[in-house]
Design a protein around this motif. Sequence first.
Motif, short mmCIF file in Angstrom:
data_model
loop_
_atom_site.label_atom_id
_atom_site.label_comp_id
_atom_site.label_asym_id
_atom_site.label_seq_id
_atom_site.Cartn_x
_atom_site.Cartn_y
_atom_site.Cartn_z
N GLU A 36 -29.43 5.61 2.36
CA GLU A 36 -28.87 4.65 1.39
C GLU A 36 -29.43 3.24 1.58
O GLU A 36 -29.74 2.56 0.60
N ARG A 37 -29.55 2.79 2.83
CA ARG A 37 -30.04 1.43 3.07
C ARG A 37 -31.46 1.27 2.52
O ARG A 37 -31.77 0.30 1.82
N ASP A 38 -32.32 2.25 2.80
CA ASP A 38 -33.70 2.22 2.34
C ASP A 38 -33.76 2.30 0.81
O ASP A 38 -34.50 1.56 0.15
N LEU A 39 -32.97 3.20 0.24
CA LEU A 39 -32.97 3.39 -1.20
C LEU A 39 -32.46 2.15 -1.92
O LEU A 39 -33.01 1.75 -2.96
N ALA A 40 -31.44 1.51 -1.36
CA ALA A 40 -30.89 0.29 -1.97
C ALA A 40 -31.94 -0.82 -1.97
O ALA A 40 -32.07 -1.57 -2.95
N GLU A 41 -32.69 -0.92 -0.88
CA GLU A 41 -33.74 -1.95 -0.80
C GLU A 41 -34.84 -1.67 -1.83
O GLU A 41 -35.33 -2.58 -2.49
N ARG A 42 -35.23 -0.42 -1.97
CA ARG A 42 -36.28 -0.06 -2.93
C ARG A 42 -35.87 -0.36 -4.36
O ARG A 42 -36.70 -0.76 -5.18
N LEU A 43 -34.58 -0.14 -4.64
CA LEU A 43 -34.10 -0.34 -6.01
C LEU A 43 -33.59 -1.76 -6.26
O LEU A 43 -33.27 -2.12 -7.40
N GLY A 44 -33.49 -2.55 -5.20
CA GLY A 44 -33.06 -3.94 -5.35
C GLY A 44 -31.58 -4.10 -5.69
O GLY A 44 -31.21 -4.98 -6.46
N VAL A 45 -30.74 -3.23 -5.13
CA VAL A 45 -29.29 -3.32 -5.38
C VAL A 45 -28.54 -3.28 -4.06
O VAL A 45 -29.12 -2.95 -3.02
N SER A 46 -27.25 -3.61 -4.11
CA SER A 46 -26.44 -3.53 -2.90
C SER A 46 -26.13 -2.07 -2.57
O SER A 46 -26.17 -1.21 -3.45
N ARG A 47 -25.80 -1.80 -1.33
CA ARG A 47 -25.46 -0.44 -0.93
C ARG A 47 -24.18 0.03 -1.62
O ARG A 47 -24.05 1.21 -1.95
N ALA A 48 -23.26 -0.92 -1.86
CA ALA A 48 -22.00 -0.56 -2.52
C ALA A 48 -22.26 -0.09 -3.95
O ALA A 48 -21.67 0.90 -4.41
N THR A 49 -23.16 -0.79 -4.64
CA THR A 49 -23.49 -0.41 -6.02
C THR A 49 -24.22 0.94 -6.03
O THR A 49 -23.94 1.81 -6.87
N LEU A 50 -25.15 1.11 -5.09
CA LEU A 50 -25.87 2.37 -5.01
C LEU A 50 -24.91 3.52 -4.71
O LEU A 50 -25.02 4.60 -5.30
N ALA A 51 -23.97 3.28 -3.80
CA ALA A 51 -23.03 4.33 -3.42
C ALA A 51 -22.25 4.82 -4.62
O ALA A 51 -21.99 6.02 -4.76
N GLN A 52 -21.88 3.90 -5.53
CA GLN A 52 -21.13 4.29 -6.71
C GLN A 52 -21.96 5.19 -7.62
O GLN A 52 -21.47 6.17 -8.17
N ALA A 53 -23.25 4.86 -7.76
CA ALA A 53 -24.14 5.68 -8.60
C ALA A 53 -24.34 7.06 -7.97
O ALA A 53 -24.39 8.07 -8.67
N LEU A 54 -24.45 7.11 -6.65
CA LEU A 54 -24.62 8.39 -5.96
C LEU A 54 -23.37 9.26 -6.12
O LEU A 54 -23.47 10.48 -6.28
N VAL A 55 -22.19 8.62 -6.08
CA VAL A 55 -20.95 9.37 -6.28
C VAL A 55 -20.94 9.99 -7.67
O VAL A 55 -20.57 11.16 -7.85
N ALA A 56 -21.38 9.21 -8.67
CA ALA A 56 -21.42 9.72 -10.03
C ALA A 56 -22.35 10.93 -10.14
O ALA A 56 -22.02 11.93 -10.78
N LEU A 57 -23.51 10.85 -9.49
CA LEU A 57 -24.45 11.98 -9.52
C LEU A 57 -23.90 13.18 -8.76
O LEU A 57 -24.15 14.33 -9.11
N GLU A 58 -23.12 12.90 -7.70
CA GLU A 58 -22.50 14.00 -6.94
C GLU A 58 -21.45 14.71 -7.79
O GLU A 58 -21.36 15.94 -7.78
N VAL A 59 -20.66 13.93 -8.53
CA VAL A 59 -19.64 14.50 -9.40
C VAL A 59 -20.29 15.42 -10.43
O VAL A 59 -19.76 16.50 -10.76
N LEU A 60 -21.46 15.02 -10.94
CA LEU A 60 -22.16 15.81 -11.96
C LEU A 60 -22.92 16.99 -11.36
O LEU A 60 -23.47 17.80 -12.10
N GLY A 61 -22.96 17.07 -10.03
CA GLY A 61 -23.64 18.20 -9.39
C GLY A 61 -25.13 18.03 -9.27
O GLY A 61 -25.85 18.97 -8.92
N VAL A 62 -25.63 16.82 -9.56
CA VAL A 62 -27.08 16.57 -9.47
C VAL A 62 -27.51 16.50 -8.01
O VAL A 62 -28.59 16.96 -7.63
N ILE A 63 -26.64 15.91 -7.18
CA ILE A 63 -26.93 15.82 -5.74
C ILE A 63 -25.73 16.35 -4.96
O ILE A 63 -24.61 16.43 -5.48
#
Length: 233
Positions: free
Chosen positions: A44-71
């Motif tokens: 998450e730390r690496d991915l947040a840096e690559r995308l230029g967002v906070s880890r908290a914001t990234l975590a929310q997007a990852l949760v959404a993808l997890e809910v959808l079964g993508v990850i």
Amino acid sequence: MPKKTATQQISRVARPRLYEQLVEQLMDFIESAQLGPGDTLPAERDLAERLGVSRATLAQALVALEVLGVIDVQHGTGAVLVYRPNVPSVLKGLREHRSRLPEIVEARSTLEVKLAELAAARRTDEDMQAIDKALDAMAEEVASGAKGAHGDELFHQAITAAAHSGVLAQLMTFIAEMILETRLESLGQPGRPEQSLASHRKIADAIRAQDSEAAAAAMLDHITLVSDVALLK
């Protein structure tokens, strides 16, 4: 009546929500990195840096993808790609998920508050042991740094069983998949696993004391707590 100009007739296009923009970025990253099913996303730390967002914001997007079964987000392993859908289908799924959440919460607050009330009145010693076992399971998960989703599920199943109401149990089974959406969404909020566990303990204490009114109130407080998710803000 004066005619409207072309500019006036054009309706304002709604700006995509931040999490939708980030999900698009994540899908673009997955595509460019040529990741396939079974591959693990960067930390998450690496991915947040690559995308230029906070880890908290990234975590929310990852949760959404997890809910959808993508990850599939696994403690100690990270986010593993399950399948690679196209961006429009993912965004459509996110919007449908967001629109469902309030109704799922409404159903839970109706059914589970009554289940807690009945559990306090009808629970046996064996039911109480199952509730305590579920609490211990969630506590172990949370202590290890995990979200506690399995223990959370066991706890609510134990409450349902302790109510000894076949019809309500069938209704809970019917909405189980939808409840899973709210569970993943809620436990993905910072600090929420610990808060949820503490909330569970209050419900269990009321059921142990066979105080139906307190059990119902504690469950309502719990549903209110877990319904507070970033996706609906």
